[in-house]
Design a protein around this motif. Structure first.
Motif, short mmCIF file in Angstrom:
data_model
loop_
_atom_site.label_atom_id
_atom_site.label_comp_id
_atom_site.label_asym_id
_atom_site.label_seq_id
_atom_site.Cartn_x
_atom_site.Cartn_y
_atom_site.Cartn_z
N ARG A 34 -0.64 3.02 -3.24
CA ARG A 34 -1.22 4.31 -2.86
C ARG A 34 -0.20 5.41 -2.50
NH1 ARG A 34 -6.28 5.07 -2.34
NH2 ARG A 34 -6.11 6.66 -0.73
N TRP A 35 0.73 5.16 -1.60
CA TRP A 35 1.54 6.23 -1.04
C TRP A 35 3.03 5.97 -1.16
CZ3 TRP A 35 -0.59 10.72 0.44
CH2 TRP A 35 -1.95 10.74 0.75
N VAL A 36 3.76 7.04 -1.46
CA VAL A 36 5.23 7.04 -1.41
C VAL A 36 5.66 8.24 -0.59
CG1 VAL A 36 7.38 7.22 -2.70
CG2 VAL A 36 5.46 5.91 -3.66
N PHE A 37 6.43 7.99 0.45
CA PHE A 37 6.96 9.05 1.30
C PHE A 37 8.47 9.09 1.13
CE2 PHE A 37 3.06 7.50 3.23
CZ PHE A 37 2.35 8.68 3.44
N ILE A 63 17.52 19.29 2.69
CA ILE A 63 16.73 18.06 2.68
C ILE A 63 15.24 18.41 2.61
CG2 ILE A 63 16.09 15.97 3.92
CD1 ILE A 63 18.92 15.89 2.83
N GLY A 64 14.55 17.80 1.68
CA GLY A 64 13.10 17.96 1.57
C GLY A 64 12.39 16.65 1.84
N SER A 65 11.21 16.72 2.39
CA SER A 65 10.38 15.53 2.63
C SER A 65 9.08 15.69 1.87
CB SER A 65 10.10 15.34 4.12
OG SER A 65 11.31 15.21 4.84
N PHE A 66 8.58 14.59 1.30
CA PHE A 66 7.43 14.66 0.41
C PHE A 66 6.49 13.49 0.65
CE2 PHE A 66 10.95 16.77 -1.56
CZ PHE A 66 10.42 17.85 -2.26
N ALA A 67 5.20 13.77 0.45
CA ALA A 67 4.19 12.71 0.41
C ALA A 67 3.59 12.70 -0.99
CB ALA A 67 3.09 12.97 1.44
N PHE A 68 3.63 11.53 -1.63
CA PHE A 68 3.08 11.36 -2.98
C PHE A 68 1.97 10.32 -2.94
CE2 PHE A 68 7.48 12.72 -3.73
CZ PHE A 68 7.29 13.74 -4.66
N LYS A 69 0.87 10.63 -3.64
CA LYS A 69 -0.28 9.72 -3.66
C LYS A 69 -0.53 9.22 -5.08
CE LYS A 69 -5.12 9.41 -2.19
NZ LYS A 69 -6.27 10.14 -1.61
N ARG A 70 -0.82 7.94 -5.21
CA ARG A 70 -1.11 7.35 -6.50
C ARG A 70 -2.29 8.05 -7.16
NH1 ARG A 70 1.41 4.26 -10.10
NH2 ARG A 70 2.03 2.68 -8.55
N GLN A 71 -2.14 8.46 -8.41
CA GLN A 71 -3.20 9.19 -9.12
C GLN A 71 -4.21 8.22 -9.71
OE1 GLN A 71 -1.69 12.82 -11.30
NE2 GLN A 71 0.22 11.67 -11.21
N ASP A 122 0.83 -1.21 0.00
CA ASP A 122 0.00 0.00 0.00
C ASP A 122 0.86 1.26 0.00
OD1 ASP A 122 -2.35 -1.43 0.01
OD2 ASP A 122 -2.57 -1.38 2.18
N ALA A 123 1.99 1.21 0.71
CA ALA A 123 2.81 2.41 0.86
C ALA A 123 4.26 2.04 1.11
CB ALA A 123 2.28 3.27 2.01
N VAL A 124 5.15 2.89 0.64
CA VAL A 124 6.57 2.74 0.97
C VAL A 124 7.09 4.06 1.50
CG1 VAL A 124 7.04 0.93 -0.73
CG2 VAL A 124 7.39 3.34 -1.36
N THR A 125 8.09 3.96 2.36
CA THR A 125 8.86 5.13 2.77
C THR A 125 10.28 4.95 2.23
OG1 THR A 125 9.39 4.07 4.89
CG2 THR A 125 7.49 5.58 4.84
N MET A 126 10.85 6.05 1.76
CA MET A 126 12.23 6.03 1.27
C MET A 126 12.95 7.24 1.86
SD MET A 126 12.07 4.64 -2.66
CE MET A 126 10.68 5.60 -3.27
N TRP A 127 13.42 7.08 3.08
CA TRP A 127 14.14 8.15 3.77
C TRP A 127 15.61 8.08 3.37
CZ3 TRP A 127 9.94 10.36 4.88
CH2 TRP A 127 8.88 9.73 5.53
N ASP A 128 16.08 9.08 2.62
CA ASP A 128 17.47 9.10 2.14
C ASP A 128 17.78 7.85 1.33
OD1 ASP A 128 18.06 11.53 3.60
OD2 ASP A 128 18.20 10.32 5.41
N THR A 129 16.83 7.46 0.49
CA THR A 129 16.97 6.21 -0.26
C THR A 129 16.78 6.38 -1.76
OG1 THR A 129 16.17 4.91 1.63
CG2 THR A 129 16.04 3.87 -0.53
#
Length: 205
Positions: free
Chosen positions: A135-138, A197-205, A112-119
């Motif tokens: 759904r989500w990519v952080f 450093i920027g942080s973002f939340a992306f949602k599947r369109q 459903d979602a992944v996080t990629m911190w400094d990845t």
């Protein structure tokens, strides 16, 4: 393609100014026990704990999914805080995940979602991974100042690790091309002391 240009393109940063995106071929893989231990030291500092909290807050503002996979776990601090699964190419990170019952390969299993911190900046071709996210990519990563390209003395121009480079708009365009819309851009990590450093939340369109 001209042989000289082709050689230069394979050896140095290739910058696409109209896209705000750059690519640098990286052949090293410094992911080992020392790398894992470095992130353990980071995570145990006041800044490290504040960053983990900021990342957790970002995710929780948008989703409460239980099928969350942390890609590139560092030392596992976020995976523990979020009580989620993870994936890592570092053998030490993989061993930690398996030992703690948290291993999940998002290249093989839809999530459903992944996080990629400094990845994300470490992955030469993230398309197969992104295709498996419902759904989500952080993301948190270095953002190239201005319109780019990154200055040669920029601290995040890491020739031994970072293969992808983005301006803010370049990252948003890149993720849009992979089917994700930006719903939040946060500078929380920069405010905590992580320059550019920027942080973002992306949602599947």
């Amino acid at each position: 393609m001209n042989a000289v240009f082709q050689r230069w393109a394979s050896e140095g940063l290739v910058w696409l100014p109209e896209r705000g995106v750059g690519f640098l071929r990286v052949t090293e893989a410094p992911y080992d026990a020392e790398y894992f231990a470095k992130y353990e030291r980071y995570a145990e500092t006041p800044m490290g704990r504040a960053i983990t909290k900021a990342r957790l807050d970002l995710v929780r503002r948008h989703t409460k999914t239980r099928i969350l996979c942390d890609v590139g776990i560092g030392c596992g601090a976020f995976a523990e805080a979020a009580d989620c699964c993870g994936y890592d190419i570092n053998p030490v990170g993989e061993a930690w995940l398996r030992k703690n019952g948290r291993w999940l390969n998002p290249y093989e299993t839809r999530v459903d979602a992944v996080t990629m911190w400094d990845t994300l900046e470490h992955i030469a071709d993230p398309a197969p991974l992104l295709a498996n996210v419902r759904r989500w990519v952080f993301v948190s990563l270095p953002i190239v100042p201005g319109d780019g390209p990154p200055p040669l003395d920029w601290k995040h121009l890491r020739r031994d690790e970072h293969t992808l480079y983005f301006t803010r708009d370049g990252l948003i365009r890149f993720m849009d091309a992979h089917g994700f819309a930006c719903v939040e851009h946060s500078t929380a990590e920069s405010l905590l002391g992580r320059e550019d450093i920027g942080s973002f939340a992306f949602k599947r369109q």
